[in-house]
Design a protein around this motif. Structure first.
Motif, PDB file in Angstrom:
ATOM      1  N   LEU A  91       0.826  -1.212   0.000  1.00 15.31           N
ATOM      2  CA  LEU A  91       0.000   0.000   0.000  1.00 15.31           C
ATOM      3  C   LEU A  91       0.861   1.263   0.000  1.00 15.31           C
ATOM      4  CD1 LEU A  91      -2.887  -0.935   2.466  1.00 15.31           C
ATOM      5  CD2 LEU A  91      -3.046  -0.597  -0.003  1.00 15.31           C
ATOM      6  N   ILE A  92       1.914   1.244   0.780  1.00 17.08           N
ATOM      7  CA  ILE A  92       2.814   2.401   0.820  1.00 17.08           C
ATOM      8  C   ILE A  92       3.455   2.623  -0.551  1.00 17.08           C
ATOM      9  CG2 ILE A  92       4.967   3.271   1.816  1.00 17.08           C
ATOM     10  CD1 ILE A  92       4.125   1.804   4.425  1.00 17.08           C
ATOM     11  N   THR A  93       3.935   1.547  -1.166  1.00 15.68           N
ATOM     12  CA  THR A  93       4.546   1.648  -2.491  1.00 15.68           C
ATOM     13  C   THR A  93       3.544   2.160  -3.514  1.00 15.68           C
ATOM     14  OG1 THR A  93       6.041  -0.157  -1.951  1.00 15.68           O
ATOM     15  CG2 THR A  93       5.738   0.341  -4.297  1.00 15.68           C
ATOM     16  N   LEU A  94       2.326   1.610  -3.499  1.00 17.02           N
ATOM     17  CA  LEU A  94       1.283   2.045  -4.427  1.00 17.02           C
ATOM     18  C   LEU A  94       0.955   3.522  -4.233  1.00 17.02           C
ATOM     19  CD1 LEU A  94      -0.721   1.143  -6.606  1.00 17.02           C
ATOM     20  CD2 LEU A  94      -2.334   0.634  -4.768  1.00 17.02           C
ATOM     21  N   MET A  95       0.905   3.962  -2.987  1.00 18.78           N
ATOM     22  CA  MET A  95       0.614   5.360  -2.683  1.00 18.78           C
ATOM     23  C   MET A  95       1.695   6.285  -3.270  1.00 18.78           C
ATOM     24  SD  MET A  95       0.237   7.093   1.090  1.00 18.78           S
ATOM     25  CE  MET A  95       1.911   6.659   1.515  1.00 18.78           C
ATOM     26  N   PHE A  96       2.967   5.927  -3.077  1.00 19.20           N
ATOM     27  CA  PHE A  96       4.050   6.758  -3.603  1.00 19.20           C
ATOM     28  C   PHE A  96       4.091   6.767  -5.127  1.00 19.20           C
ATOM     29  CE2 PHE A  96       6.181   6.305   0.660  1.00 19.20           C
ATOM     30  CZ  PHE A  96       6.140   7.649   0.973  1.00 19.20           C
ATOM     31  N   VAL A  97       3.870   5.628  -5.740  1.00 15.68           N
ATOM     32  CA  VAL A  97       3.880   5.558  -7.203  1.00 15.68           C
ATOM     33  C   VAL A  97       2.718   6.369  -7.780  1.00 15.68           C
ATOM     34  CG1 VAL A  97       3.557   3.997  -9.169  1.00 15.68           C
ATOM     35  CG2 VAL A  97       5.144   3.388  -7.340  1.00 15.68           C
ATOM     36  N   ALA A  98       1.527   6.259  -7.199  1.00 19.02           N
ATOM     37  CA  ALA A  98       0.370   7.018  -7.684  1.00 19.02           C
ATOM     38  C   ALA A  98       0.603   8.526  -7.538  1.00 19.02           C
ATOM     39  CB  ALA A  98      -0.886   6.590  -6.927  1.00 19.02           C
ATOM     40  N   ALA A  99       1.152   8.945  -6.415  1.00 19.16           N
ATOM     41  CA  ALA A  99       1.433  10.367  -6.216  1.00 19.16           C
ATOM     42  C   ALA A  99       2.495  10.851  -7.202  1.00 19.16           C
ATOM     43  CB  ALA A  99       1.884  10.622  -4.780  1.00 19.16           C
ATOM     44  N   GLY A 100       3.512  10.034  -7.466  1.00 22.13           N
ATOM     45  CA  GLY A 100       4.548  10.412  -8.426  1.00 22.13           C
ATOM     46  C   GLY A 100       4.006  10.543  -9.835  1.00 22.13           C
ATOM     47  N   VAL A 101       3.137   9.612 -10.243  1.00 19.64           N
ATOM     48  CA  VAL A 101       2.535   9.675 -11.579  1.00 19.64           C
ATOM     49  C   VAL A 101       1.648  10.911 -11.700  1.00 19.64           C
ATOM     50  CG1 VAL A 101       0.872   8.532 -13.112  1.00 19.64           C
ATOM     51  CG2 VAL A 101       2.696   7.204 -12.034  1.00 19.64           C
ATOM     52  N   ALA A 102       0.872  11.206 -10.662  1.00 24.59           N
ATOM     53  CA  ALA A 102       0.018  12.400 -10.698  1.00 24.59           C
ATOM     54  C   ALA A 102       0.860  13.667 -10.814  1.00 24.59           C
ATOM     55  CB  ALA A 102      -0.855  12.442  -9.445  1.00 24.59           C
ATOM     56  N   ALA A 103       1.945  13.741 -10.049  1.00 26.33           N
ATOM     57  CA  ALA A 103       2.821  14.921 -10.111  1.00 26.33           C
ATOM     58  C   ALA A 103       3.469  15.048 -11.485  1.00 26.33           C
ATOM     59  CB  ALA A 103       3.889  14.834  -9.025  1.00 26.33           C
ATOM     60  N   LEU A 104       3.850  13.924 -12.071  1.00 25.42           N
ATOM     61  CA  LEU A 104       4.462  13.943 -13.402  1.00 25.42           C
ATOM     62  C   LEU A 104       3.471  14.430 -14.453  1.00 25.42           C
ATOM     63  CD1 LEU A 104       7.010  13.255 -15.007  1.00 25.42           C
ATOM     64  CD2 LEU A 104       6.094  10.951 -15.283  1.00 25.42           C
ATOM     65  N   ARG A 105       2.221  14.029 -14.356  1.00 21.35           N
ATOM     66  CA  ARG A 105       1.204  14.467 -15.323  1.00 21.35           C
ATOM     67  C   ARG A 105       0.947  15.971 -15.204  1.00 21.35           C
ATOM     68  NH1 ARG A 105      -3.766  10.520 -15.547  1.00 21.35           N
ATOM     69  NH2 ARG A 105      -3.873  11.253 -17.682  1.00 21.35           N
ATOM     70  N   VAL A 106       0.897  16.471 -13.964  1.00 21.17           N
ATOM     71  CA  VAL A 106       0.698  17.912 -13.765  1.00 21.17           C
ATOM     72  C   VAL A 106       1.887  18.689 -14.331  1.00 21.17           C
ATOM     73  CG1 VAL A 106       0.568  19.729 -12.017  1.00 21.17           C
ATOM     74  CG2 VAL A 106      -0.842  17.681 -11.794  1.00 21.17           C
ATOM     75  N   ALA A 107       3.103  18.225 -14.062  1.00 17.35           N
ATOM     76  CA  ALA A 107       4.302  18.905 -14.571  1.00 17.35           C
ATOM     77  C   ALA A 107       4.322  18.895 -16.093  1.00 17.35           C
ATOM     78  CB  ALA A 107       5.558  18.242 -14.005  1.00 17.35           C
ATOM     79  N   ALA A 108       3.947  17.769 -16.707  1.00 21.07           N
ATOM     80  CA  ALA A 108       3.932  17.686 -18.170  1.00 21.07           C
ATOM     81  C   ALA A 108       2.902  18.642 -18.757  1.00 21.07           C
ATOM     82  CB  ALA A 108       3.631  16.250 -18.598  1.00 21.07           C
ATOM     83  N   ARG A 109       1.764  18.785 -18.099  1.00 14.14           N
ATOM     84  CA  ARG A 109       0.734  19.711 -18.585  1.00 14.14           C
ATOM     85  C   ARG A 109       1.226  21.154 -18.490  1.00 14.14           C
ATOM     86  NH1 ARG A 109      -3.893  18.083 -15.821  1.00 14.14           N
ATOM     87  NH2 ARG A 109      -3.263  19.405 -14.070  1.00 14.14           N
ATOM     88  N   TRP A 110       1.924  21.496 -17.400  1.00 17.95           N
ATOM     89  CA  TRP A 110       2.448  22.853 -17.239  1.00 17.95           C
ATOM     90  C   TRP A 110       3.529  23.159 -18.255  1.00 17.95           C
ATOM     91  CZ3 TRP A 110       3.163  25.041 -11.676  1.00 17.95           C
ATOM     92  CH2 TRP A 110       1.931  25.089 -11.033  1.00 17.95           C
ATOM     93  N   VAL A 111       4.381  22.171 -18.557  1.00 16.11           N
ATOM     94  CA  VAL A 111       5.467  22.395 -19.509  1.00 16.11           C
ATOM     95  C   VAL A 111       4.914  22.595 -20.919  1.00 16.11           C
ATOM     96  CG1 VAL A 111       7.414  21.262 -20.641  1.00 16.11           C
ATOM     97  CG2 VAL A 111       7.246  21.249 -18.160  1.00 16.11           C
ATOM     98  N   SER A 112       3.868  21.859 -21.271  1.00 14.53           N
ATOM     99  CA  SER A 112       3.334  21.942 -22.632  1.00 14.53           C
ATOM    100  C   SER A 112       2.444  23.163 -22.838  1.00 14.53           C
ATOM    101  CB  SER A 112       2.557  20.673 -22.971  1.00 14.53           C
ATOM    102  OG  SER A 112       1.415  20.558 -22.143  1.00 14.53           O
ATOM    103  N   ALA A 113       1.958  23.781 -21.770  1.00 14.87           N
ATOM    104  CA  ALA A 113       1.094  24.957 -21.906  1.00 14.87           C
ATOM    105  C   ALA A 113       1.935  26.184 -22.243  1.00 14.87           C
ATOM    106  CB  ALA A 113       0.326  25.200 -20.606  1.00 14.87           C
ATOM    107  N   PRO A 114       1.488  27.007 -23.188  1.00 13.70           N
ATOM    108  CA  PRO A 114       2.243  28.223 -23.517  1.00 13.70           C
ATOM    109  C   PRO A 114       2.198  29.208 -22.360  1.00 13.70           C
ATOM    110  CG  PRO A 114       0.145  28.198 -24.671  1.00 13.70           C
ATOM    111  CD  PRO A 114       0.273  26.873 -23.967  1.00 13.70           C
ATOM    112  N   SER A 115       3.323  29.882 -22.142  1.00 14.88           N
ATOM    113  CA  SER A 115       3.405  30.812 -21.013  1.00 14.88           C
ATOM    114  C   SER A 115       2.933  32.216 -21.375  1.00 14.88           C
ATOM    115  CB  SER A 115       4.835  30.886 -20.490  1.00 14.88           C
ATOM    116  OG  SER A 115       5.661  31.536 -21.431  1.00 14.88           O
ATOM    117  N   GLY A 116       2.883  32.547 -22.654  1.00 14.80           N
ATOM    118  CA  GLY A 116       2.505  33.895 -23.046  1.00 14.80           C
ATOM    119  C   GLY A 116       3.608  34.905 -22.809  1.00 14.80           C
TER     120      GLY A 116
END
Length: 135
Positions: A91-116
Motif C-alpha cells: 500500500l505504501i509503495t502504491l501510494m508513492f507511485v500514484a502520487a509520483g505519476v500524478a505529479a508527473l502528469r501535472v508537470a507535463a501539462r504545465w510544460v506543454s502549456a504556452p506561457s505567453g
C-alpha cells in the motif's frame, strides 16, 4: 548666394527638407525602439517574479507533502505491521507511485502549456510592422 552659402545650408538645421525629415524619422524610430525595449524589460521582470513565486511555493509544497507522505507511510506500516507486513509495504509503495505519476502528469501539462511570455511585446512589434508596411 551671399557668403558662399549653398542651397541646402538653410535646411541643415533640421527645420525642414530631406535632412530634417530623415532626422525626425530616425528620432521617431529610436523612440519606438526605446518603448519596445522598455516593454520587453517590464515583461521579463514580471516573468521572473512569476517563476520565482512558483518555485518558492512549489518547494514549500514538495517539502510539506513529502513530510505528510512519510508520516502516512509510517502510520500505515505501524498499524498493519503485526499481521499484514506485505500488504502494508504494498500500500505504501502504491501510494508513492500514484502520487509520483500524478505529479508527473501535472508537470507535463504545465510544460506543454504556452506561457505567453512577451506576448504584449510581440503584439506591439507586429502592429508596428503592419503600420510601417501598410498591411
Amino acid at each position: 548666394m551671399p557668403n558662399g552659402a549653398s542651397p541646402d545650408s538653410g535646411n541643415a538645421g533640421g527645420s525642414g527638407g530631406l535632412y530634417g525629415s530623415l532626422l525626425q524619422l530616425l528620432a521617431t524610430l529610436l523612440a519606438l525602439l526605446h518603448n519596445r525595449i522598455e516593454l520587453f524589460s517590464v515583461e521579463l521582470e514580471e516573468e521572473k517574479i512569476r517563476v520565482l513565486r512558483v518555485l518558492a511555493w512549489g518547494a514549500a509544497a514538495f517539502l510539506l507533502l513529502g513530510m505528510g507522505m512519510a508520516s502516512l507511510a509510517a502510520l500505515i506500516a505501524v498499524a498493519l505491521w503485526a499481521e499484514h507486513r506485505v500488504l502494508a509495504l504494498g500500500l505504501i509503495t502504491l501510494m508513492f507511485v500514484a502520487a509520483g505519476v500524478a505529479a508527473l502528469r501535472v508537470a507535463a501539462r504545465w510544460v506543454s502549456a504556452p506561457s505567453g511570455l512577451f506576448a504584449a511585446s510581440l503584439a506591439e512589434l507586429r502592429r508596428d510592422r503592419d503600420e510601417l508596411t501598410g498591411s
